[in-house]
Design a protein around this motif. Sequence first.
Motif: not given
Length: 224
Positions: A5-9, A153-159, A165-173, A188-191
Amino acid sequence: MTVQLPRPTYISFDVIGTLIHWEMRKTVEPMVADLLPADRIEAFFDRFRLDRYDEIMEYRPYGEIIDRSFRRTCARFGIEVQDGWVETILRDLMTWGPHADVPAPLKTMSEHFPLVALSNADDLYVNTFVSRLGAPFHRVLTAEQCRAYKPRHHAFDFMLEQLDATPDQFLHISSHQLYDHVPMAELGFTNKVFLDRGYDPDLPHYGAVRMTSLDEVNRALGIA
Protein backbone atom coordinates in the motif's frame (compact mmCIF):
# COMPACT_ATOMS: atom_id res chain seq x y z
CA MET A 1 1.23 -12.22 -4.03
CA THR A 2 2.31 -9.58 -1.49
CA VAL A 3 0.19 -6.42 -1.55
CA GLN A 4 1.94 -3.11 -0.96
CA LEU A 5 0.00 0.00 0.00
CA PRO A 6 1.20 3.56 -0.65
CA ARG A 7 2.38 5.20 2.56
CA PRO A 8 -0.08 7.99 3.43
CA THR A 9 0.12 11.19 5.42
CA TYR A 10 -2.92 10.08 7.44
CA ILE A 11 -4.68 6.79 8.09
CA SER A 12 -8.40 7.41 8.51
CA PHE A 13 -10.90 4.93 9.86
CA ASP A 14 -14.54 4.21 10.10
CA VAL A 15 -15.06 3.32 13.77
CA ILE A 16 -18.30 1.44 14.48
CA GLY A 17 -18.10 -1.98 12.86
CA THR A 18 -14.56 -1.53 11.55
CA LEU A 19 -12.71 -1.03 14.85
CA ILE A 20 -15.57 -1.44 17.33
CA HIS A 21 -17.50 -4.71 17.22
CA TRP A 22 -21.05 -4.05 15.92
CA GLU A 23 -23.26 -5.95 18.38
CA MET A 24 -26.72 -4.51 17.71
CA ARG A 25 -28.23 -7.90 16.98
CA LYS A 26 -27.24 -9.27 20.38
CA THR A 27 -29.52 -6.68 22.02
CA VAL A 28 -32.36 -6.54 19.49
CA GLU A 29 -32.92 -10.20 18.67
CA PRO A 30 -34.18 -11.20 22.14
CA MET A 31 -36.74 -8.38 21.90
CA VAL A 32 -38.25 -9.47 18.59
CA ALA A 33 -37.46 -13.17 18.15
CA ASP A 34 -40.66 -14.45 19.79
CA LEU A 35 -42.75 -11.98 17.77
CA LEU A 36 -41.56 -13.15 14.35
CA PRO A 37 -41.65 -16.46 12.51
CA ALA A 38 -38.18 -18.00 12.53
CA ASP A 39 -37.90 -17.60 8.77
CA ARG A 40 -38.47 -13.81 9.08
CA ILE A 41 -35.64 -13.00 11.51
CA GLU A 42 -33.02 -12.43 8.81
CA ALA A 43 -35.45 -10.31 6.80
CA PHE A 44 -36.05 -8.16 9.89
CA PHE A 45 -32.35 -7.45 10.39
CA ASP A 46 -31.78 -6.86 6.67
CA ARG A 47 -34.56 -4.26 6.73
CA PHE A 48 -33.29 -2.69 9.96
CA ARG A 49 -29.92 -2.21 8.23
CA LEU A 50 -31.61 -0.58 5.24
CA ASP A 51 -33.78 1.66 7.41
CA ARG A 52 -30.71 2.92 9.30
CA TYR A 53 -29.02 3.71 5.99
CA ASP A 54 -32.10 5.61 4.82
CA GLU A 55 -32.48 7.59 8.05
CA ILE A 56 -28.92 8.94 7.98
CA MET A 57 -29.54 10.80 4.73
CA GLU A 58 -30.89 13.65 6.89
CA TYR A 59 -28.89 14.68 9.94
CA ARG A 60 -30.36 13.96 13.35
CA PRO A 61 -28.59 12.97 16.58
CA TYR A 62 -27.45 9.37 16.50
CA GLY A 63 -29.89 8.22 19.17
CA GLU A 64 -32.75 9.51 17.04
CA ILE A 65 -31.41 7.65 14.00
CA ILE A 66 -31.46 4.39 15.94
CA ASP A 67 -34.88 5.15 17.44
CA ARG A 68 -36.54 6.09 14.13
CA SER A 69 -35.04 3.25 12.10
CA PHE A 70 -35.89 0.63 14.74
CA ARG A 71 -39.49 1.83 14.97
CA ARG A 72 -39.79 1.86 11.15
CA THR A 73 -38.57 -1.71 10.91
CA CYS A 74 -40.77 -2.92 13.75
CA ALA A 75 -43.83 -1.27 12.19
CA ARG A 76 -43.11 -2.96 8.86
CA PHE A 77 -43.06 -6.35 10.59
CA GLY A 78 -46.11 -5.68 12.77
CA ILE A 79 -44.17 -5.42 16.03
CA GLU A 80 -45.23 -2.94 18.70
CA VAL A 81 -42.17 -1.32 20.26
CA GLN A 82 -42.30 -1.81 24.01
CA ASP A 83 -41.42 0.82 26.61
CA GLY A 84 -37.71 0.77 27.33
CA TRP A 85 -36.60 -1.10 24.21
CA VAL A 86 -34.94 1.85 22.51
CA GLU A 87 -33.32 2.98 25.76
CA THR A 88 -31.91 -0.53 26.22
CA ILE A 89 -30.48 -0.54 22.70
CA LEU A 90 -28.75 2.80 23.24
CA ARG A 91 -27.47 1.80 26.67
CA ASP A 92 -26.03 -1.48 25.37
CA LEU A 93 -24.48 0.31 22.40
CA MET A 94 -22.36 2.35 24.80
CA THR A 95 -20.79 -0.87 26.15
CA TRP A 96 -19.40 -2.09 22.82
CA GLY A 97 -15.67 -2.64 22.60
CA PRO A 98 -13.01 -3.24 19.94
CA HIS A 99 -12.67 -6.31 17.80
CA ALA A 100 -10.07 -8.58 19.38
CA ASP A 101 -7.68 -8.06 16.46
CA VAL A 102 -7.64 -4.24 16.74
CA PRO A 103 -5.63 -2.85 19.71
CA ALA A 104 -2.13 -4.21 19.07
CA PRO A 105 -1.85 -3.51 15.31
CA LEU A 106 -3.64 -0.17 15.73
CA LYS A 107 -1.03 0.90 18.28
CA THR A 108 1.70 -0.07 15.79
CA MET A 109 0.01 2.06 13.13
CA SER A 110 -0.15 5.04 15.49
CA GLU A 111 3.62 4.89 15.94
CA HIS A 112 4.11 5.51 12.20
CA PHE A 113 1.11 7.56 11.03
CA PRO A 114 -1.38 10.06 12.50
CA LEU A 115 -4.72 8.26 12.94
CA VAL A 116 -8.02 9.96 12.12
CA ALA A 117 -11.49 8.72 13.09
CA LEU A 118 -14.40 9.63 10.80
CA SER A 119 -17.47 8.18 12.46
CA ASN A 120 -21.22 8.10 11.89
CA ALA A 121 -22.20 8.90 15.47
CA ASP A 122 -22.30 11.65 18.07
CA ASP A 123 -19.27 12.82 20.02
CA LEU A 124 -20.36 10.98 23.19
CA TYR A 125 -20.43 7.59 21.48
CA VAL A 126 -17.32 8.04 19.35
CA ASN A 127 -15.14 9.46 22.11
CA THR A 128 -16.17 6.55 24.34
CA PHE A 129 -15.32 4.02 21.66
CA VAL A 130 -12.00 5.60 20.70
CA SER A 131 -10.92 5.58 24.35
CA ARG A 132 -11.20 1.77 24.25
CA LEU A 133 -9.01 1.23 21.20
CA GLY A 134 -5.63 1.41 22.89
CA ALA A 135 -4.02 3.87 20.46
CA PRO A 136 -3.83 7.67 20.22
CA PHE A 137 -5.81 9.44 17.50
CA HIS A 138 -4.65 12.66 15.88
CA ARG A 139 -8.25 13.76 15.22
CA VAL A 140 -11.68 12.35 16.05
CA LEU A 141 -14.33 13.63 13.64
CA THR A 142 -18.01 12.81 14.02
CA ALA A 143 -21.34 13.24 12.30
CA GLU A 144 -22.35 15.55 15.14
CA GLN A 145 -19.48 17.90 14.35
CA CYS A 146 -20.11 18.13 10.60
CA ARG A 147 -23.92 17.70 10.80
CA ALA A 148 -23.87 14.97 8.17
CA TYR A 149 -23.48 11.22 8.06
CA LYS A 150 -21.50 9.16 5.61
CA PRO A 151 -22.17 8.43 2.71
CA ARG A 152 -22.99 12.15 2.35
CA HIS A 153 -20.09 13.82 0.56
CA HIS A 154 -20.12 16.58 3.14
CA ALA A 155 -18.74 14.16 5.76
CA PHE A 156 -15.61 13.52 3.70
CA ASP A 157 -15.27 17.17 2.69
CA PHE A 158 -15.40 18.02 6.40
CA MET A 159 -12.45 15.70 7.09
CA LEU A 160 -10.41 17.30 4.30
CA GLU A 161 -11.23 20.79 5.54
CA GLN A 162 -10.42 20.01 9.17
CA LEU A 163 -7.01 18.59 8.24
CA ASP A 164 -6.29 21.01 5.38
CA ALA A 165 -5.59 17.91 3.30
CA THR A 166 -6.36 16.34 -0.07
CA PRO A 167 -7.69 12.85 -0.86
CA ASP A 168 -4.29 11.58 -2.03
CA GLN A 169 -2.89 12.04 1.50
CA PHE A 170 -5.11 9.34 3.04
CA LEU A 171 -5.29 5.63 3.48
CA HIS A 172 -8.89 5.03 4.53
CA ILE A 173 -9.85 1.77 6.23
CA SER A 174 -13.47 0.69 6.57
CA SER A 175 -15.61 -2.42 6.73
CA HIS A 176 -18.49 -0.54 5.08
CA GLN A 177 -18.30 -0.17 1.33
CA LEU A 178 -21.59 1.69 0.82
CA TYR A 179 -21.00 4.20 3.61
CA ASP A 180 -17.33 4.84 2.88
CA HIS A 181 -15.61 3.43 -0.17
CA VAL A 182 -18.27 4.09 -2.80
CA PRO A 183 -18.60 7.83 -2.06
CA MET A 184 -14.86 8.15 -1.45
CA ALA A 185 -14.14 6.71 -4.90
CA GLU A 186 -16.39 9.42 -6.34
CA LEU A 187 -14.40 12.06 -4.44
CA GLY A 188 -10.97 10.91 -5.59
CA PHE A 189 -9.75 8.87 -2.61
CA THR A 190 -7.68 6.12 -4.23
CA ASN A 191 -5.83 4.52 -1.29
CA LYS A 192 -8.50 2.48 0.50
CA VAL A 193 -8.73 -0.82 2.38
CA PHE A 194 -11.93 -2.82 2.68
CA LEU A 195 -11.47 -4.54 6.05
CA ASP A 196 -13.85 -7.40 5.44
CA ARG A 197 -15.83 -8.28 8.55
CA GLY A 198 -18.79 -9.76 6.69
CA TYR A 199 -21.03 -6.67 6.64
CA ASP A 200 -20.70 -5.69 2.98
CA PRO A 201 -19.78 -7.47 -0.26
CA ASP A 202 -16.39 -6.88 -1.86
CA LEU A 203 -16.80 -4.21 -4.54
CA PRO A 204 -13.37 -4.02 -6.19
CA HIS A 205 -14.65 -1.64 -8.87
CA TYR A 206 -14.53 1.13 -6.25
CA GLY A 207 -10.82 0.65 -5.65
CA ALA A 208 -10.59 -0.62 -2.07
CA VAL A 209 -8.12 -3.46 -1.47
CA ARG A 210 -9.79 -6.30 0.46
CA MET A 211 -7.99 -7.36 3.63
CA THR A 212 -9.15 -9.28 6.67
CA SER A 213 -7.06 -7.87 9.53
CA LEU A 214 -5.13 -4.79 10.58
CA ASP A 215 -2.02 -6.97 10.81
CA GLU A 216 -2.39 -7.56 7.08
CA VAL A 217 -2.66 -3.80 6.51
CA ASN A 218 0.51 -3.22 8.55
CA ARG A 219 2.39 -5.77 6.49
CA ALA A 220 1.24 -4.04 3.31
CA LEU A 221 2.53 -0.74 4.73
CA GLY A 222 5.86 -2.30 5.67
CA ILE A 223 5.48 -1.63 9.41
CA ALA A 224 4.59 -5.09 10.76
